[in-house]
Scaffold this motif. Sequence first.
Motif, PDB file in Angstrom:
ATOM      1  N   VAL A 152     -10.775   2.477  12.903  1.00  0.00           N
ATOM      2  CA  VAL A 152      -9.762   3.161  13.589  1.00  0.00           C
ATOM      3  C   VAL A 152      -8.896   3.813  12.376  1.00  0.00           C
ATOM      4  O   VAL A 152      -8.615   4.776  12.325  1.00  0.00           O
ATOM      5  N   LEU A 153      -8.468   2.917  11.424  1.00  0.00           N
ATOM      6  CA  LEU A 153      -7.660   3.430  10.481  1.00  0.00           C
ATOM      7  C   LEU A 153      -7.932   4.073   9.250  1.00  0.00           C
ATOM      8  O   LEU A 153      -7.200   4.666   8.378  1.00  0.00           O
ATOM      9  N   GLY A 154      -9.499   4.014   8.874  1.00  0.00           N
ATOM     10  CA  GLY A 154      -9.983   4.804   7.937  1.00  0.00           C
ATOM     11  C   GLY A 154     -10.291   3.910   6.713  1.00  0.00           C
ATOM     12  O   GLY A 154     -11.142   4.395   5.781  1.00  0.00           O
ATOM     13  N   SER A 155      -9.569   2.784   6.378  1.00  0.00           N
ATOM     14  CA  SER A 155      -9.822   2.052   5.105  1.00  0.00           C
ATOM     15  C   SER A 155      -9.511   0.658   5.525  1.00  0.00           C
ATOM     16  O   SER A 155      -8.537   0.317   6.332  1.00  0.00           O
ATOM     17  N   GLU A 156     -10.052  -0.161   4.657  1.00  0.00           N
ATOM     18  CA  GLU A 156      -9.963  -1.738   4.930  1.00  0.00           C
ATOM     19  C   GLU A 156      -8.435  -2.099   4.247  1.00  0.00           C
ATOM     20  O   GLU A 156      -7.911  -2.852   4.947  1.00  0.00           O
ATOM     21  N   GLU A 157      -8.056  -1.457   3.111  1.00  0.00           N
ATOM     22  CA  GLU A 157      -6.741  -1.332   2.739  1.00  0.00           C
ATOM     23  C   GLU A 157      -5.457  -1.131   3.635  1.00  0.00           C
ATOM     24  O   GLU A 157      -4.640  -1.913   3.762  1.00  0.00           O
ATOM     25  N   GLY A 214     -14.116  -9.717   9.223  1.00  0.00           N
ATOM     26  CA  GLY A 214     -14.646  -8.955  10.581  1.00  0.00           C
ATOM     27  C   GLY A 214     -13.251  -8.509  10.861  1.00  0.00           C
ATOM     28  O   GLY A 214     -13.635  -7.065  11.591  1.00  0.00           O
ATOM     29  N   TYR A 215     -12.254  -8.834  11.084  1.00  0.00           N
ATOM     30  CA  TYR A 215     -11.205  -8.263  11.781  1.00  0.00           C
ATOM     31  C   TYR A 215     -10.759  -7.072  11.003  1.00  0.00           C
ATOM     32  O   TYR A 215     -10.355  -6.196  11.482  1.00  0.00           O
ATOM     33  N   THR A 216     -10.728  -7.184   9.653  1.00  0.00           N
ATOM     34  CA  THR A 216     -10.291  -6.164   8.920  1.00  0.00           C
ATOM     35  C   THR A 216     -11.289  -5.056   8.824  1.00  0.00           C
ATOM     36  O   THR A 216     -10.873  -3.759   9.064  1.00  0.00           O
ATOM     37  N   ARG A 217     -12.628  -5.225   9.102  1.00  0.00           N
ATOM     38  CA  ARG A 217     -13.707  -4.236   9.067  1.00  0.00           C
ATOM     39  C   ARG A 217     -13.281  -3.410  10.468  1.00  0.00           C
ATOM     40  O   ARG A 217     -13.396  -2.302  10.534  1.00  0.00           O
ATOM     41  N   THR A 218     -13.063  -4.346  11.625  1.00  0.00           N
ATOM     42  CA  THR A 218     -13.115  -3.749  12.905  1.00  0.00           C
ATOM     43  C   THR A 218     -11.768  -2.733  13.006  1.00  0.00           C
ATOM     44  O   THR A 218     -11.751  -1.590  13.142  1.00  0.00           O
ATOM     45  N   LEU A 219     -10.606  -3.145  12.327  1.00  0.00           N
ATOM     46  CA  LEU A 219      -9.574  -2.224  12.326  1.00  0.00           C
ATOM     47  C   LEU A 219      -9.601  -0.966  11.471  1.00  0.00           C
ATOM     48  O   LEU A 219      -9.362  -0.023  11.873  1.00  0.00           O
ATOM     49  N   ALA A 220     -10.395  -1.287  10.277  1.00  0.00           N
ATOM     50  CA  ALA A 220     -10.666   0.022   9.557  1.00  0.00           C
ATOM     51  C   ALA A 220     -11.665   0.984   9.907  1.00  0.00           C
ATOM     52  O   ALA A 220     -11.328   1.970   9.757  1.00  0.00           O
ATOM     53  N   LYS A 245      -2.971  -3.857   5.512  1.00  0.00           N
ATOM     54  CA  LYS A 245      -1.609  -3.925   5.568  1.00  0.00           C
ATOM     55  C   LYS A 245      -0.807  -3.981   7.055  1.00  0.00           C
ATOM     56  O   LYS A 245       0.058  -4.209   7.217  1.00  0.00           O
ATOM     57  N   SER A 246      -1.843  -3.575   7.769  1.00  0.00           N
ATOM     58  CA  SER A 246      -1.376  -3.543   9.372  1.00  0.00           C
ATOM     59  C   SER A 246      -1.543  -4.756  10.061  1.00  0.00           C
ATOM     60  O   SER A 246      -0.688  -5.288  10.948  1.00  0.00           O
ATOM     61  N   ILE A 247      -2.469  -5.728   9.509  1.00  0.00           N
ATOM     62  CA  ILE A 247      -2.731  -6.989   9.997  1.00  0.00           C
ATOM     63  C   ILE A 247      -1.367  -7.958   9.885  1.00  0.00           C
ATOM     64  O   ILE A 247      -1.271  -8.027   8.777  1.00  0.00           O
ATOM     65  N   TYR A 248      -0.936  -8.559  10.798  1.00  0.00           N
ATOM     66  CA  TYR A 248       0.184  -9.404  10.358  1.00  0.00           C
ATOM     67  C   TYR A 248       0.073 -11.044  11.020  1.00  0.00           C
ATOM     68  O   TYR A 248       0.385 -11.684  10.429  1.00  0.00           O
ATOM     69  N   SER A 249      -1.052 -11.200  11.783  1.00  0.00           N
ATOM     70  CA  SER A 249      -1.665 -12.543  11.982  1.00  0.00           C
ATOM     71  C   SER A 249      -3.221 -12.604  12.458  1.00  0.00           C
ATOM     72  O   SER A 249      -3.446 -11.255  12.760  1.00  0.00           O
ATOM     73  N   VAL A 250      -3.612 -13.674  12.195  1.00  0.00           N
ATOM     74  CA  VAL A 250      -5.042 -13.778  12.795  1.00  0.00           C
ATOM     75  C   VAL A 250      -5.118 -15.293  13.365  1.00  0.00           C
ATOM     76  O   VAL A 250      -4.390 -15.970  13.271  1.00  0.00           O
TER      77      VAL A 250
END
Length: 171
Positions: A61-66, A53-59, A70-75
Motif C-alpha cells: 500500500v505504501l510503495g516501499s518496504e522502507e 511478512g508484515y513489512t511486505r504487506t504494508l509496502a 517507518k510506519s510500523i510501531y508494534s508487532v
Amino acid sequence: MIQGFRCFSGESAAESAEPTRLPTILDGCDYKHWLVVMEAPQRYPLRDEIVCGYTRTLAMVLGSEEEAKKSIYSVSTKYYYAFGCKIAENLAHQIKSLPNVKWVLPDSYLCHGGNGYGGEPFVNGEVVPYDEKYHTDWLKDQNDDKSLNKIFSKKPRRKRKKKFSKDQEDA
C-alpha cells in the motif's frame, strides 16, 4: 458488525467504498493508528520472517518496504499475528483487501493518556528483542476470560429417566 463500531473486513464492495466514520468508542483512538490483524502463518516461521511478512504487506500500500518500516510501531508474533502502523485512514481501507489480512481496526492506547499501543515495539525499522512483558495485558485478559467462563459456565443438564410405575404402564 459490532454495534457502534465498524471493522474493515469481509464487507461487500458497496459497504466498503465509503465507510462511515463513527464516533470514537475507545479512548486513545485517533484513526491514524491502525491494528492490522493477519491470518496465522503456515508452518512455524521464525519471528523475523513473520515481521518481514508484515513489512511486505504494508509496502503493497505504501510503495516501499522502507516506508512500511517507518510506519510500523508494534508487532505481535506469538499469541496473535498483527502489526500496528500509523497511516492515513484511506490507506487503512486499502490494506483490508490484501492477501492474509484478516481485519483492520483503529488502534487505541492501552492506558488512558499514555502512548503504549501494546505488542512488541518496532523501533527504527527493527523489532525489539522479545520479552513476555509486551503481552502481559493480553495474557491477563485471556486468563480473566477463562476465569469468568469457569464461574459463569452452565453445567450440562442430565437427562432424567422417567420412572413409570406399574399402574402407569397399564393405563
